[in-house]
Design a protein around this motif. Structure first.
Motif, PDB file in Angstrom:
ATOM      1  N   VAL A  26       0.768  -1.206   0.117  1.00  0.00           N
ATOM      2  CA  VAL A  26      -0.009   0.151   0.085  1.00  0.00           C
ATOM      3  C   VAL A  26       0.793   1.320   0.053  1.00  0.00           C
ATOM      4  CG1 VAL A  26      -1.836   1.401   1.262  1.00  0.00           C
ATOM      5  CG2 VAL A  26      -2.100  -1.033   0.940  1.00  0.00           C
ATOM      6  N   VAL A  27       1.950   1.266   0.816  1.00  0.00           N
ATOM      7  CA  VAL A  27       2.971   2.207   1.016  1.00  0.00           C
ATOM      8  C   VAL A  27       3.510   2.454  -0.366  1.00  0.00           C
ATOM      9  CG1 VAL A  27       4.709   3.636   2.070  1.00  0.00           C
ATOM     10  CG2 VAL A  27       2.902   2.420   3.443  1.00  0.00           C
ATOM     11  N   SER A  28       4.048   1.672  -0.889  1.00  0.00           N
ATOM     12  CA  SER A  28       4.779   1.711  -2.126  1.00  0.00           C
ATOM     13  C   SER A  28       3.967   2.088  -3.432  1.00  0.00           C
ATOM     14  CB  SER A  28       5.263   0.295  -2.563  1.00  0.00           C
ATOM     15  OG  SER A  28       6.213  -0.304  -1.476  1.00  0.00           O
ATOM     16  N   SER A  29       2.489   1.836  -3.335  1.00  0.00           N
ATOM     17  CA  SER A  29       1.877   2.359  -4.519  1.00  0.00           C
ATOM     18  C   SER A  29       1.879   3.722  -4.591  1.00  0.00           C
ATOM     19  CB  SER A  29       0.552   1.692  -4.262  1.00  0.00           C
ATOM     20  OG  SER A  29      -0.232   2.551  -3.127  1.00  0.00           O
ATOM     21  N   PHE A  30       2.168   4.584  -3.407  1.00  0.00           N
ATOM     22  CA  PHE A  30       2.186   6.031  -3.662  1.00  0.00           C
ATOM     23  C   PHE A  30       3.471   6.530  -3.935  1.00  0.00           C
ATOM     24  CE2 PHE A  30      -1.085   5.286  -0.632  1.00  0.00           C
ATOM     25  CZ  PHE A  30      -2.144   5.777  -1.344  1.00  0.00           C
ATOM     26  N   SER A  31       4.634   5.716  -4.495  1.00  0.00           N
ATOM     27  CA  SER A  31       5.935   6.013  -4.919  1.00  0.00           C
ATOM     28  C   SER A  31       5.995   6.937  -6.078  1.00  0.00           C
ATOM     29  CB  SER A  31       6.664   4.746  -4.869  1.00  0.00           C
ATOM     30  OG  SER A  31       7.965   5.271  -5.512  1.00  0.00           O
ATOM     31  N   GLU A  32       6.668   7.800  -6.323  1.00  0.00           N
ATOM     32  CA  GLU A  32       6.751   8.966  -7.366  1.00  0.00           C
ATOM     33  C   GLU A  32       7.826   8.123  -8.439  1.00  0.00           C
ATOM     34  OE1 GLU A  32       7.149  13.601  -8.280  1.00  0.00           O
ATOM     35  OE2 GLU A  32       8.398  12.592  -6.709  1.00  0.00           O
ATOM     36  N   VAL A  33       8.735   7.425  -7.995  1.00  0.00           N
ATOM     37  CA  VAL A  33       9.749   6.747  -8.868  1.00  0.00           C
ATOM     38  C   VAL A  33       8.924   5.598  -9.766  1.00  0.00           C
ATOM     39  CG1 VAL A  33      11.718   7.402  -7.574  1.00  0.00           C
ATOM     40  CG2 VAL A  33      10.733   5.218  -7.116  1.00  0.00           C
ATOM     41  N   GLY A  34       9.735   5.092 -10.883  1.00  0.00           N
ATOM     42  CA  GLY A  34       9.257   4.299 -11.500  1.00  0.00           C
ATOM     43  C   GLY A  34       9.655   2.461 -11.338  1.00  0.00           C
ATOM     44  N   TYR A  35       9.932   2.419 -10.165  1.00  0.00           N
ATOM     45  CA  TYR A  35      10.114   1.182  -9.504  1.00  0.00           C
ATOM     46  C   TYR A  35       9.601   1.157  -8.035  1.00  0.00           C
ATOM     47  CZ  TYR A  35      14.245   3.637  -7.545  1.00  0.00           C
ATOM     48  OH  TYR A  35      14.848   4.416  -6.885  1.00  0.00           O
ATOM     49  N   ILE A  36       9.333  -0.142  -7.498  1.00  0.00           N
ATOM     50  CA  ILE A  36       8.955  -0.431  -6.149  1.00  0.00           C
ATOM     51  C   ILE A  36       9.855  -0.278  -5.305  1.00  0.00           C
ATOM     52  CG2 ILE A  36       7.558  -1.731  -4.677  1.00  0.00           C
ATOM     53  CD1 ILE A  36       6.104  -3.148  -7.061  1.00  0.00           C
ATOM     54  N   ARG A  37       9.712   0.692  -4.074  1.00  0.00           N
ATOM     55  CA  ARG A  37      10.490   0.617  -3.131  1.00  0.00           C
ATOM     56  C   ARG A  37      10.058   1.207  -1.913  1.00  0.00           C
ATOM     57  NH1 ARG A  37      14.193   6.325  -3.577  1.00  0.00           N
ATOM     58  NH2 ARG A  37      12.553   7.842  -3.295  1.00  0.00           N
ATOM     59  N   LEU A  45       0.107  10.323  -6.595  1.00  0.00           N
ATOM     60  CA  LEU A  45      -0.781   9.350  -7.022  1.00  0.00           C
ATOM     61  C   LEU A  45      -0.699   9.049  -8.469  1.00  0.00           C
ATOM     62  CD1 LEU A  45      -3.730  11.283  -5.431  1.00  0.00           C
ATOM     63  CD2 LEU A  45      -2.607   9.245  -4.897  1.00  0.00           C
ATOM     64  N   ARG A  46       0.674   9.072  -9.214  1.00  0.00           N
ATOM     65  CA  ARG A  46       0.722   8.844 -10.548  1.00  0.00           C
ATOM     66  C   ARG A  46       0.510   7.373 -10.949  1.00  0.00           C
ATOM     67  NH1 ARG A  46       7.208   8.072 -12.605  1.00  0.00           N
ATOM     68  NH2 ARG A  46       6.750   6.957 -14.760  1.00  0.00           N
ATOM     69  N   TRP A  47       0.822   6.338 -10.109  1.00  0.00           N
ATOM     70  CA  TRP A  47       0.344   5.228 -10.678  1.00  0.00           C
ATOM     71  C   TRP A  47      -1.143   4.836 -10.607  1.00  0.00           C
ATOM     72  CZ3 TRP A  47       4.269   3.821 -13.183  1.00  0.00           C
ATOM     73  CH2 TRP A  47       5.455   4.330 -12.829  1.00  0.00           C
ATOM     74  N   TYR A  48      -1.890   5.507  -9.667  1.00  0.00           N
ATOM     75  CA  TYR A  48      -3.257   5.175  -9.756  1.00  0.00           C
ATOM     76  C   TYR A  48      -3.941   5.959 -10.850  1.00  0.00           C
ATOM     77  CZ  TYR A  48      -3.184   3.783  -4.692  1.00  0.00           C
ATOM     78  OH  TYR A  48      -2.601   2.824  -3.594  1.00  0.00           O
ATOM     79  N   GLY A 227       8.247  -4.020 -13.054  1.00  0.00           N
ATOM     80  CA  GLY A 227       8.296  -3.799 -11.689  1.00  0.00           C
ATOM     81  C   GLY A 227       7.780  -2.604 -11.388  1.00  0.00           C
ATOM     82  N   THR A 228       6.887  -1.683 -12.222  1.00  0.00           N
ATOM     83  CA  THR A 228       6.383  -0.213 -11.972  1.00  0.00           C
ATOM     84  C   THR A 228       5.503  -0.609 -10.721  1.00  0.00           C
ATOM     85  OG1 THR A 228       4.857  -0.421 -13.525  1.00  0.00           O
ATOM     86  CG2 THR A 228       6.928   0.240 -14.358  1.00  0.00           C
ATOM     87  N   PRO A 229       5.581   0.343  -9.985  1.00  0.00           N
ATOM     88  CA  PRO A 229       4.245   0.687  -9.002  1.00  0.00           C
ATOM     89  C   PRO A 229       2.858   0.468  -9.319  1.00  0.00           C
ATOM     90  CG  PRO A 229       5.956   2.064  -8.486  1.00  0.00           C
ATOM     91  CD  PRO A 229       6.243   1.815  -9.760  1.00  0.00           C
ATOM     92  N   VAL A 230       2.604   0.478 -10.517  1.00  0.00           N
ATOM     93  CA  VAL A 230       1.455   0.383 -11.146  1.00  0.00           C
ATOM     94  C   VAL A 230       0.641  -0.717 -10.463  1.00  0.00           C
ATOM     95  CG1 VAL A 230       1.802  -0.535 -13.281  1.00  0.00           C
ATOM     96  CG2 VAL A 230      -0.393   0.627 -12.990  1.00  0.00           C
ATOM     97  N   VAL A 231       1.411  -1.950 -10.401  1.00  0.00           N
ATOM     98  CA  VAL A 231       0.977  -3.007 -10.021  1.00  0.00           C
ATOM     99  C   VAL A 231       0.554  -2.941  -8.295  1.00  0.00           C
ATOM    100  CG1 VAL A 231       1.654  -5.483  -9.281  1.00  0.00           C
ATOM    101  CG2 VAL A 231       2.497  -4.506 -11.693  1.00  0.00           C
ATOM    102  N   ALA A 232       1.278  -2.236  -7.494  1.00  0.00           N
ATOM    103  CA  ALA A 232       1.009  -1.806  -6.259  1.00  0.00           C
ATOM    104  C   ALA A 232      -0.076  -1.267  -6.141  1.00  0.00           C
ATOM    105  CB  ALA A 232       2.247  -1.037  -5.470  1.00  0.00           C
ATOM    106  N   ALA A 233      -0.449  -0.445  -7.094  1.00  0.00           N
ATOM    107  CA  ALA A 233      -1.770   0.528  -6.900  1.00  0.00           C
ATOM    108  C   ALA A 233      -2.906  -0.212  -7.086  1.00  0.00           C
ATOM    109  CB  ALA A 233      -1.606   1.673  -7.954  1.00  0.00           C
ATOM    110  N   ILE A 234      -2.659  -1.299  -8.340  1.00  0.00           N
ATOM    111  CA  ILE A 234      -3.737  -2.172  -8.527  1.00  0.00           C
ATOM    112  C   ILE A 234      -3.996  -3.148  -7.294  1.00  0.00           C
ATOM    113  CG2 ILE A 234      -4.640  -3.636 -10.166  1.00  0.00           C
ATOM    114  CD1 ILE A 234      -3.180  -2.371 -12.240  1.00  0.00           C
ATOM    115  N   SER A 235      -3.143  -3.520  -6.770  1.00  0.00           N
ATOM    116  CA  SER A 235      -3.201  -4.604  -5.775  1.00  0.00           C
ATOM    117  C   SER A 235      -3.612  -3.810  -4.401  1.00  0.00           C
ATOM    118  CB  SER A 235      -1.857  -5.136  -5.421  1.00  0.00           C
ATOM    119  OG  SER A 235      -1.257  -5.757  -6.478  1.00  0.00           O
TER     120      SER A 235
END
Length: 265
Positions: A26-37, A45-48, A227-235
């Protein structure tokens, strides 16, 4: 006293550790960079926005919602008829029939996926919405059956007998007495089947086609390539949706319909 204290410490550690992976996603889904960290650093909210603007994700979401809704209705109707037969039949037949209904729970999902692949290929509906619907109904049927079966077993037979003694026909008693009394179990079966079908991925990944793919399978395929955070946003969206469905289930009817009623001795 010491053992009790350590037990409490272990319990609290378990309570905090179980949701930890979900909280990280959940926290990683709000990341601004193009990878999960984790931690994500700058929040965004870029990935949402990407999830909600990409037609591929939205198409998968619509297919998953339609499949889950249709599967929940078909599974619940089938489970209701099966439970009615089991509860009102002789004990030996009921045990055999109930075992057959609950059989999909006993098979590993990977083995079930291979078996369903052969079945759908034989009927030439592999990779179609109808094929996925059939398989999802098979998977969710045991879970829809359980609350309806428990609800029917809790039903007081004297209520139906009173209706019949007052001149009501069998079908009138069924629609005006039986169905309203078991409605909580039916609602439980509908919502629980919807949740299971919507989140199902293990069996579905064997059966999707180029034109019909569910959202969970899309996520699984995407995470292997990117591995972009869009997956974290969807999850995160799916987790929140599932939690809301469970809260709705508990709010409307509770979860007691998965517990076998006490039998008279």
């Amino acid at each position: 006293m010491m053992s009790v204290a350590w037990s409490r410490v272990a319990l609290w550690c378990l309570i905090f550790l179980l949701p930890a992976p979900i909280l990280i996603v959940v926290v990683s889904s709000f990341s601004e960079v193009g990878y999960i960290r984790f931690p994500p650093g700058a929040l965004s909210l870029r990935w949402y926005a990407e999830f909600l603007s990409d037609p591929r994700w939205l198409e998968g979401l619509m297919i998953s919602l339609g499949l889950a809704a249709a599967g929940a209705v078909v599974s619940t109707l089938s489970a209701f008829m099966a439970a009615l037969v089991v509860v009102r039949s002789n004990r030996r037949f009921a045990n055999v029939f109930e075992t057959a209904v609950l059989m999909p729970i006993l098979f590993p999902h990977a083995a079930l996926g291979v078996a369903m692949l052969a079945l759908l290929s034989m009927f030439k509906i592999y990779g179609t919405f109808a094929g996925l619907l059939l398989v999802h109904c098979i998977i969710t049927l045991p879970y829809a059956y359980r609350p309806i079966s428990v609800s029917l077993r809790k039903l007081d037979p004297s209520m139906e007998e009173a209706s019949l003694s007052l001149g009501a026909r069998n079908w009138q008693t069924f629609w005006r007495v039986t169905v309203p009394l078991v409605r909580p179990g039916v609602i439980t079966a509908l919502l629980f089947s919807f949740i299971l079908s919507f989140d199902e991925v293990t069996v579905t990944m064997f059966l999707v086609g180029p034109h019909v793919t569910t959202l969970p399978v899309q996520i699984y395929s995407f995470i292997q390539e990117s591995g972009t955070p869009v997956v974290a946003a969807i999850s995160t969206t799916l987790v929140l949706f599932t939690m809301l469905m469970i809260l709705l289930l508990e709010r409307i009817v509770g979860l007691q319909f998965f517990v076998e009623p006490d039998r008279p001795r």
